[in-house]
Structures are given as structure tokens and as C-alpha cells.
Design a protein around this motif. Structure first.
Motif, mmCIF file in Angstrom:
data_model
loop_
_atom_site.group_PDB
_atom_site.id
_atom_site.type_symbol
_atom_site.label_atom_id
_atom_site.label_comp_id
_atom_site.label_asym_id
_atom_site.label_seq_id
_atom_site.Cartn_x
_atom_site.Cartn_y
_atom_site.Cartn_z
ATOM 1 N N ILE A 1 -4.480 81.058 -11.322
ATOM 2 C CA ILE A 1 -4.980 80.021 -11.664
ATOM 3 C C ILE A 1 -6.354 79.889 -11.432
ATOM 4 C CG2 ILE A 1 -4.192 78.219 -10.080
ATOM 5 C CD1 ILE A 1 -4.892 77.352 -13.617
ATOM 6 N N HIS A 2 -6.511 80.328 -10.045
ATOM 7 C CA HIS A 2 -7.948 79.884 -9.256
ATOM 8 C C HIS A 2 -9.301 80.598 -10.110
ATOM 9 C CE1 HIS A 2 -10.553 78.761 -6.120
ATOM 10 N NE2 HIS A 2 -10.929 79.798 -6.107
ATOM 11 N N GLU A 3 -8.799 81.713 -10.852
ATOM 12 C CA GLU A 3 -9.936 82.266 -11.320
ATOM 13 C C GLU A 3 -10.480 81.437 -12.725
ATOM 14 O OE1 GLU A 3 -10.746 86.779 -13.895
ATOM 15 O OE2 GLU A 3 -8.870 86.104 -13.400
ATOM 16 N N LYS A 4 -9.722 80.875 -13.182
ATOM 17 C CA LYS A 4 -9.924 79.849 -14.445
ATOM 18 C C LYS A 4 -10.520 78.621 -13.899
ATOM 19 C CE LYS A 4 -5.662 81.538 -16.908
ATOM 20 N NZ LYS A 4 -5.380 82.233 -16.045
ATOM 21 N N ILE A 5 -10.129 77.998 -12.742
ATOM 22 C CA ILE A 5 -11.025 76.793 -12.410
ATOM 23 C C ILE A 5 -11.826 76.837 -11.145
ATOM 24 C CG2 ILE A 5 -9.043 75.729 -13.362
ATOM 25 C CD1 ILE A 5 -7.854 75.297 -10.406
ATOM 26 N N CYS A 6 -12.201 78.166 -10.654
ATOM 27 C CA CYS A 6 -12.969 78.279 -9.430
ATOM 28 C C CYS A 6 -14.289 77.570 -9.286
ATOM 29 C CB CYS A 6 -13.428 79.941 -9.475
ATOM 30 S SG CYS A 6 -14.058 80.151 -7.611
ATOM 31 N N GLN A 7 -14.970 77.578 -10.496
ATOM 32 C CA GLN A 7 -16.163 76.835 -10.446
ATOM 33 C C GLN A 7 -15.997 75.478 -10.420
ATOM 34 O OE1 GLN A 7 -19.238 78.304 -9.408
ATOM 35 N NE2 GLN A 7 -17.631 80.075 -8.867
ATOM 36 N N LEU A 8 -14.977 75.155 -11.294
ATOM 37 C CA LEU A 8 -14.691 73.781 -11.472
ATOM 38 C C LEU A 8 -14.436 72.732 -10.260
ATOM 39 C CD1 LEU A 8 -12.474 73.981 -14.717
ATOM 40 C CD2 LEU A 8 -14.927 73.217 -14.552
ATOM 41 N N LEU A 9 -13.881 73.480 -9.223
ATOM 42 C CA LEU A 9 -13.515 72.952 -8.063
ATOM 43 C C LEU A 9 -14.632 72.622 -7.138
ATOM 44 C CD1 LEU A 9 -10.449 75.224 -6.997
ATOM 45 C CD2 LEU A 9 -10.291 72.995 -8.003
ATOM 46 N N ILE A 10 -15.826 73.009 -7.196
ATOM 47 C CA ILE A 10 -16.792 72.713 -6.457
ATOM 48 C C ILE A 10 -17.309 71.276 -6.399
ATOM 49 C CG2 ILE A 10 -19.396 73.468 -5.781
ATOM 50 C CD1 ILE A 10 -18.824 76.051 -7.109
#
Length: 420
Positions: free
Chosen positions: A49-58
Motif C-alpha cells: 500500500i505504501h507506494e500508492k499513498i506515500c506522498q499523501l501521508l506527508i
């Protein structure tokens, strides 16, 4: 750099692994706000999942900016909460898709993300946490971790018992997962009890003919099939699963077909206005660039009365070549039906089901197809019926190669347990 330097971490701050909550030793270099105990869990989370939401977590894991007024601060908090709610649903759908595809290990990180975001938004005791607990329980069962699955289910049950407002849909999911647990334990009496409750609550929430209700019937049929009660299993597979999916997909096909006809009429009128050509002149026109010209054909001739998929059978193979050339989201096909009818198809946005629903449909229907083929001499018409549903599904998903050869698309499911 991915390694965390202890001296760079503020005093009193504890960094935990995103997957197992152990002390972290690595950080994602892309977002710098997600931590892991080692390379194994970092790789697992990235692939899940992290590849899909990486930048959304910042923006969610960094300090909020200073606001000049309370109104601006409240607006910022609302935006942050909306982002988290979006990620709750996105991670949940991704985890569901993995489960339906049999990728239980990949489902765990995505389900954990959904659970943590739910805790942040709704609190530690909210009934909104239950769907994420149930995803984790199902993933644990798929990995053979029965004890872990029981822990997640116990948390879900306790949360439901404490809640004064729990929906029928949540009760349905809870009983379905309890049914799966007892199926894994081979306690079929208890499994049937919970699956019957699942069907009851799903029927109350969605209706008796809804695809979300058919999931309980599918699992119940699997129990009867495993107990060699083939008549009961056959009835459930046909009446309560296959026919429900057929109606659901056929309804979508009919709505989309009507919209497409209206679009064709509009395009035809625009073409006439722009060029001054009418339908009779189009019958003698040369082939237009970027289109596939077919000889005159009657759609009724290639489809028996009552069939809902006339176009696919005739032109899917031709479409495949054109769609491959022009791109998967836009295919152009010119069909001459009779001596004076011609239309322009734009094949885009055919199906609005999410990825989890598509994966569930594929898993359910291919499992039934495998069972039908094992008794082909006894139920050839039922086998053909399931194949037809699969063709319709792949067509609506715009997967024309699998729609043309649905059996090839299901070969990889051979030998897989029918319970998924």
C-alpha cells in the motif's frame, strides 16, 4: 538514506514500525514520515500500500502550519480529517481486493493502515473500527494464523457489543468472518449458524438479491459442497450466487448500452451537421481513418432472443486489435448493421464497480466455474451460464482478451480452494 540515526530523533519520541509497531530502525526516503523495523517490513508495506499513498501521508504526519485565526485552524483540521477518511476507504478497498485475489500477506499492511486512520478519526472504541478488524481477521485466516484471527474477531465482537448504533451491514460482515473462522476449524454447524445470520443481516441492509448478500450464500454453498451435499450446493451456486451476479451485470450492461445508443445518435447528428452526409451516403463512404470497417451484419442473427451481449460475440476480437492500437480507455468501432445503419462506439467508462468488487466477482465466478467443469457431463448448461456471466464481467471491465477467451483467464484458478 533509509537508516535512522538515534541522535537525530528528538528526546522522548518513540518511532515505531508501520507494520509491527516494533522500534524503528529505517525510514522511507520518499516521504520521511514512515518508519520500519527493517528492510523486510519496509518492502512488504511498499508492495502492499505504501507506494500508492506515500506522498499523501506527508501532510498528515507533519506539524500543521500556524493559522492566523480559529476559523482557519478549524478549516485546516477539517481538511486533514477528510484526507484521512479518503485514505480509510482507499486502504480498505485495496486490502479487500488483495483478499479476493488470495493475496493475504499483501492485504495485512493495507488493512493496518485503514485501522490506524479509523482510530485517528473515530477513536479507539468506535464501531467504525470493526470492518478493519474483520479484514485483518480474514487475512490471518488465509495465512493459517487462526489464533491471530480469533484475536481480531474478539476485538470486533467486543466493539460491536459496546456500541449502541451498529448497522446491519456491520453485523453481516462480523457473522461472515465468524463463519469463515469456524469453517477453518471444520466446525460446520457453528459456521452455518453464523453464515445464516450473515445472510439475514445482509438481506436487511441491502436486499435479498444484492451481490453483497450473495457472498454469504457462496460461503454456505462451499460448506455443503465440502460435505458432499451437492444438491444443496448446486441450488445455492445457481439461484443465490450466479443468477444474482448475472442480474447485477446485465442491469449495468443495459444502462450503459442505452447511454451508448444516445451517444451514437448525438454523434451521428453532429456528423451530419458538420459534413452534410446522411446515413445513405455513409453506406457508400470509404473507411474512415482510425476505425475498423465490418461488413453489414444483423445483431439479432448472432444473438438468440433474450441474450444481452450481442455486440461482444461478434466484434470483441476485432475490437482487441483496435483498442490495443488506440489505447485501453478509448476504442473506436464502426459497425454497419443492415444496409443503411452505421454507428460509432466509444468504449470508455463502461463499468463503475470498484476493484474489490471486480476481484470478488472474478473469484466467486471462477470458483463456481471450476466446480461446474468438474461435473460437466451433468450440468453443461449451467457451465455455459457461468461462462456467459464471466464474459459479461470482463467485457464491462474492458478486458477484451479475457472476454473473448474467458476460460483461459480462469486457468490460473484451477486447483484453488473454492472458498478463496
Amino acid at each position: 538514506m533509509n537508516v535512522i540515526y538515534p541522535l537525530a530523533v528528538p528526546k522522548g519520541r518513540r518511532l515505531c514500525c508501520e507494520v509491527c509497531e516494533a522500534p524503528a530502525e529505517r525510514v522511507c526516503a520518499a516521504c520521511t514520515v514512515t518508519y520500519y523495523c527493517g528492510a523486510v517490513h519496509q518492502k512488504a508495506d511498499w508492495g502492499s500500500i505504501h507506494e500508492k499513498i506515500c506522498q499523501l501521508l506527508i501532510p498528515l504526519r507533519t506539524s500543521m502550519p500556524f493559522y492566523n485565526s480559529e476559523e482557519e485552524r478549524q478549516h485546516g483540521l477539517q481538511q486533514q480529517q477528510q484526507r484521512q477518511k479518503h485514505l480509510i476507504e482507499f486502504c480498505y478497498t485495496v486490502a479487500q481486493k488483495y483478499l479476493f485475489e488470495g493475496k493475504h500477506e499483501d492485504a495485512v499492511p493495507a488493512a493496518l493502515h485503514s485501522l490506524r486512520f479509523r482510530m485517528n478519526v473515530y477513536g479507539l472504541s468506535s464501531v467504525e473500527l470493526v470492518p478493519a478488524y474483520l479484514l485483518l481477521a480474514e487475512a490471518s485466516l488465509g495465512l493459517g494464523q487462526t489464533v491471530q484471527a480469533e484475536e481480531y474477531l474478539s476485538q470486533a465482537q467486543w466493539t460491536v457489543l459496546k456500541s449502541t448504533h451498529c448497522s446491519n451491514a456491520t453485523y453481516s460482515l462480523l457473522h461472515r468472518n465468524l463463519g469463515l473462522l469456524y469453517m477453518a476449524k471444520k466446525n460446520y454447524e457453528e459456521a452455518r449458524y453464523h453464515l445464516a445470520n450473515d445472510i439475514y443481516f445482509a438481506s436487511c441492509a441491502f436486499g435479498t438479491e444484492d451481490i453483497r448478500t450473495s457472498g454469504g450464500y457462496f460461503q454456505l454453498a462451499n460448506i455443503f459442497y465440502g460435505l458432499n451435499k451437492l444438491d444443496l450446493a448446486d441450488t445455492l451456486y445457481t439461484k443465490q450466487v450466479s443468477e444474482i451476479w448475472h442480474k447485477y451485470l446485465n442491469d449495468h450492461y443495459q444502462v450503459l448500452s442505452q447511454a451508448r445508443v444516445q451517444q451514437i445518435d448525438l454523434l451521428g447528428k453532429r456528423f451530419e451537421n458538420d459534413t452534410g452526409l446522411d446515413n445513405d451516403m455513409l453506406g457508400e463512404a470509404e473507411e474512415l481513418p482510425g476505425t475498423v470497417q465490418l461488413p453489414a451484419l444483423s445483431l439479432e442473427a448472432i444473438s438468440p432472443p433474450g441474450e444481452e451481449l450481442p455486440v461482444l460475440c461478434a466484434v470483441s476480437l476485432v475490437l482487441l486489435q483496435e483498442v490495443s492500437r488506440t489505447g485501453p480507455d478509448r476504442g473506436v468501432l464502426m459497425v454497419r448493421a443492415g444496409s443503411a445503419a452505421q454507428g460509432l462506439f466509444f468504449l470508455s467508462s463502461l463499468f463503475n464497480a470498484d476493484e474489490a468488487q471486480e476481484a470478488e466477482a472474478i473469484r466467486t465466478l471462477t470458483s463456481i466455474l471450476n466446480i461446474r467443469e468438474s461435473t460437466l457431463g451433468q450440468t453443461p448448461l449451467k457451465t455455459i451460464f457461468v461462462l456467459k456471466i464471466l464474459v459479461m464481467l470482463y467485457y464491462l471491465m474492458m478486458n477484451f482478451s479475457k472476454a473473448s477467451f474467458p476460460r483461459n483467464a480462469t486457468c490460473k484458478n484451477e486447483g484453488r480452494n473454492v472458498s478463496g
